[in-house]
Motif scaffolding. Structure first.
Motif, mmCIF file in Angstrom:
data_model
loop_
_atom_site.group_PDB
_atom_site.id
_atom_site.type_symbol
_atom_site.label_atom_id
_atom_site.label_comp_id
_atom_site.label_asym_id
_atom_site.label_seq_id
_atom_site.Cartn_x
_atom_site.Cartn_y
_atom_site.Cartn_z
ATOM 1 N N TYR A 275 17.732 15.757 7.882
ATOM 2 C CA TYR A 275 17.007 14.871 6.972
ATOM 3 C C TYR A 275 16.898 15.475 5.578
ATOM 4 O O TYR A 275 17.111 14.813 4.566
ATOM 5 C CB TYR A 275 15.612 14.602 7.532
ATOM 6 N N SER B 133 18.911 8.565 11.857
ATOM 7 C CA SER B 133 17.821 8.129 12.722
ATOM 8 C C SER B 133 18.326 7.075 13.693
ATOM 9 O O SER B 133 19.217 6.294 13.381
ATOM 10 C CB SER B 133 16.671 7.563 11.881
ATOM 11 N N LYS C 35 17.121 3.953 15.368
ATOM 12 C CA LYS C 35 16.047 2.973 15.319
ATOM 13 C C LYS C 35 16.175 1.968 16.447
ATOM 14 O O LYS C 35 17.288 1.527 16.759
ATOM 15 C CB LYS C 35 16.043 2.269 13.961
ATOM 16 N N LYS C 36 15.040 1.643 17.017
ATOM 17 C CA LYS C 36 15.007 0.685 18.109
ATOM 18 C C LYS C 36 13.594 0.127 18.214
ATOM 19 O O LYS C 36 12.657 0.630 17.564
ATOM 20 C CB LYS C 36 15.402 1.366 19.424
ATOM 21 N N TYR D 245 9.817 -1.614 15.101
ATOM 22 C CA TYR D 245 11.242 -1.297 15.064
ATOM 23 C C TYR D 245 11.431 -0.096 14.152
ATOM 24 O O TYR D 245 11.161 -0.158 12.950
ATOM 25 C CB TYR D 245 12.058 -2.481 14.544
ATOM 26 N N GLY D 246 11.876 1.019 14.741
ATOM 27 C CA GLY D 246 12.072 2.235 13.968
ATOM 28 C C GLY D 246 12.520 3.363 14.867
ATOM 29 O O GLY D 246 12.869 3.158 16.033
ATOM 30 N N ASP D 247 12.484 4.560 14.328
ATOM 31 C CA ASP D 247 12.859 5.743 15.101
ATOM 32 C C ASP D 247 11.578 6.337 15.696
ATOM 33 O O ASP D 247 10.748 6.884 14.962
ATOM 34 C CB ASP D 247 13.550 6.768 14.197
ATOM 35 N N GLN E 199 10.834 10.032 14.815
ATOM 36 C CA GLN E 199 10.389 10.250 13.442
ATOM 37 C C GLN E 199 8.959 9.749 13.227
ATOM 38 O O GLN E 199 8.166 10.402 12.540
ATOM 39 C CB GLN E 199 11.340 9.554 12.471
ATOM 40 N N ILE E 200 8.636 8.594 13.794
ATOM 41 C CA ILE E 200 7.273 8.084 13.664
ATOM 42 C C ILE E 200 6.287 9.033 14.345
ATOM 43 O O ILE E 200 5.177 9.258 13.848
ATOM 44 C CB ILE E 200 7.161 6.666 14.255
ATOM 45 N N GLU F 162 12.396 6.144 4.597
ATOM 46 C CA GLU F 162 13.596 5.909 5.395
ATOM 47 C C GLU F 162 13.457 4.620 6.211
ATOM 48 O O GLU F 162 14.439 3.941 6.489
ATOM 49 C CB GLU F 162 13.837 7.108 6.324
ATOM 50 N N HIS F 163 12.214 4.271 6.542
ATOM 51 C CA HIS F 163 11.929 3.035 7.284
ATOM 52 C C HIS F 163 11.607 1.874 6.342
ATOM 53 O O HIS F 163 11.059 0.853 6.778
ATOM 54 C CB HIS F 163 10.768 3.256 8.261
ATOM 55 N N ILE G 26 4.991 -0.440 7.315
ATOM 56 C CA ILE G 26 6.412 -0.498 7.657
ATOM 57 C C ILE G 26 6.769 -1.953 7.944
ATOM 58 O O ILE G 26 6.036 -2.649 8.662
ATOM 59 C CB ILE G 26 6.722 0.386 8.873
#
Length: 461
Positions: A293, A300, A302-303, A340-342, A345-346, A424-425, A445
């Motif tokens: 990063y 990342s 993301k899902k 919806y994201g990683d 990372q969150i 990034e999000h 987000i």
């Protein structure tokens, strides 16, 4: 024009010129100019408007109109001004007594300020290149002078604003209420005043342009400094994570041996070692992620994931590895449960913010950390709040800057990484700071799931 009238005119122009010369704000200058055109002791017109030349678009844009909204209002204004003796004090009165808000709220101004007239079409504004003022009536209006027709301009004065041989706009004025005919003397005085005003307006427009350019340059400079920090962050993190990975590889290797030994002999120790192994693996993977990063190579994954479960699991993990007596509160909305994201990372964002709060409440017996989620418009909002006393005001500009820390043991990377992950999000992070009470970090987000659902609904899917 007799000699006494000429003397009076030049005295008036001197006073008006003094007022516009002493005005250093463009917005106020436009009000001063139009007020001077419309007050009885000034040029004496009932209504006046300024249009500025938009050279790139080749249009005349209405920027301000000054006029009463009714004959009753006009009469009230005239009667109040008649009782004032402002001759010789015109400049001071214009600079200090104008009610700008009242002028802005007039229906006349609202109509003028939303107008745009193309100079490629049939309009009287093509006369801005002429170095003289004119008296027009309704029959002279062009087919595209709709704004002037809408405002019932009948007989009116038109004075181009010319500065350094170039047109910058025009003043349009009439006597809508008292119907006083516009004389040649009125036109001459308006033209002279328009010339004075044009120079002042252009000077302040140039200053405004310079200020805007300076602001953009400062923003670009700050962006370059930020990019430099990120570049330095990448190099530093690469070195740091390399050392951490080497240490972790050795620790994980010995931990695996200990797990095998204790698997049969001491099941409880084995269970504890399983937790340690899981956390060390996560730290190892985290060093890889942060390294990528910081170098701008983040990939990342993301899902759609269960945000509520992630928050509760994160809190539980922190409770297990932190001996401090932290009181956690949660207020998790069912409408903001999925994001919806990683998730990794969150989770890192949550850990960094909770760690920040933990340090803030370290010496408080009644310290708490509250995590909330809710839906706001097209965003999922996550807040992390504590009662640790907040952040000193002098440190606020540096909260998200990399390598800046008020702690002797801090690296200054935690909140910087949080901001980078949120960005990034495609999200934003802000801080509500209450000095002496606590702090609340607010993350927004985009709710991509909701957007996709609405898009399908719009498409009839």
């Amino acid at each position: 024009m007799d000699r006494d009238r000429i003397v009076e005119e030049w005295k008036l122009l001197y006073e008006l010129g003094l007022a516009i010369t002493l005005t250093t704000d463009l917005k106020k200058l436009l009000h001063v100019v139009l007020t001077a055109v419309t007050i009885g002791d000034g040029l004496g017109f009932n209504r006046a408007a300024i249009f500025l030349y938009n050279r790139p678009n080749n249009t005349m844009d209405g920027v301000l109109g000054v006029a009463p909204d009714s004959i009753q209002e006009a009469t009230t204004i005239w009667n109040s001004l008649r009782n004032l003796d402002i001759r010789g004090k015109m400049a001071s009165w214009l600079l200090n007594e104008i009610n700008i808000e009242a002028q802005l709220n007039s229906n006349f101004n609202k109509t003028i300020s939303k107008s745009r007239i193309s100079l490629q079409k049939d309009t009287i504004f093509k006369n801005i290149n002429q170095k003289q003022a004119f008296v027009f009536d309704a029959s002279n209006l062009g087919g595209d002078d709709q704004i002037l027709k809408e405002l019932n301009f009948e007989q009116f004065a038109f004075a181009p604003l010319i500065s350094r041989e170039q047109p910058i706009g025009a003043i349009v004025a009439d006597n809508f209420y008292n119907k006083r005919p516009i004389e040649q003397d009125d036109i001459t005085t308006l033209f002279l005043f328009a010339n004075q005003s044009a120079i002042a307006i252009e000077n302040l427009m140039s200053i405004e342009t310079y200020k805007n350019m300076s602001k953009r340059l400062i923003e670009e400079q700050q962006n370059l400094i930020h990019q430099k920090h990120i570049f330095n962050l990448g190099r530093a993190v690469a070195d740091i994570t390399h050392e951490i990975k080497n240490a972790l590889i050795g620790a994980i290797g010995f931990l695996d041996r200990a797990r095998k030994i204790s698997a049969d002999s001491n099941p409880q120790v084995y269970q504890y070692l399983e937790i340690v192994k899981k956390e060390l693996d996560r730290v190892y993977n985290l060093t890889l992620d942060i390294n990528r990063y910081a170098k701008g190579q983040n990939r990342s994954v993301k899902k759609l994931f269960d945000l509520e479960k992630l928050i509760l699991d994160t809190i539980e993990a922190i409770k297990n590895i932190n001996s401090a007596n932290i009181q956690f509160e949660t207020n998790l909305s069912e409408f903001a449960r999925y994001l919806y994201g990683d998730p990794d990372q969150i989770k890192q964002v949550l850990i960094n913010l909770i760690k920040n709060s933990t340090e803030a409440i370290a010496n408080k017996k009644d310290g708490f950390i509250k995590i909330s989620t809710y839906k706001e418009d097209k965003f999922i909002v996550i807040t992390v709040e504590d009662n640790g006393g907040g952040i000193d005001i002098k440190f606020l500009p540096y909260v998200f800057k990399p390598f800046y820390s008020t702690k002797t043991h801090g690296t200054g990377l935690g909140l910087s990484i949080v901001r980078e992950i949120v960005q990034e999000h495609n999200g934003v992070i802000s801080l509500d700071n209450f000095v002496g009470k606590g702090a609340k970090f607010i993350i927004k987000i985009p709710n991509l799931v909701e957007e996709e659902r609405n898009e399908k609904k719009d498409n009839g899917s």
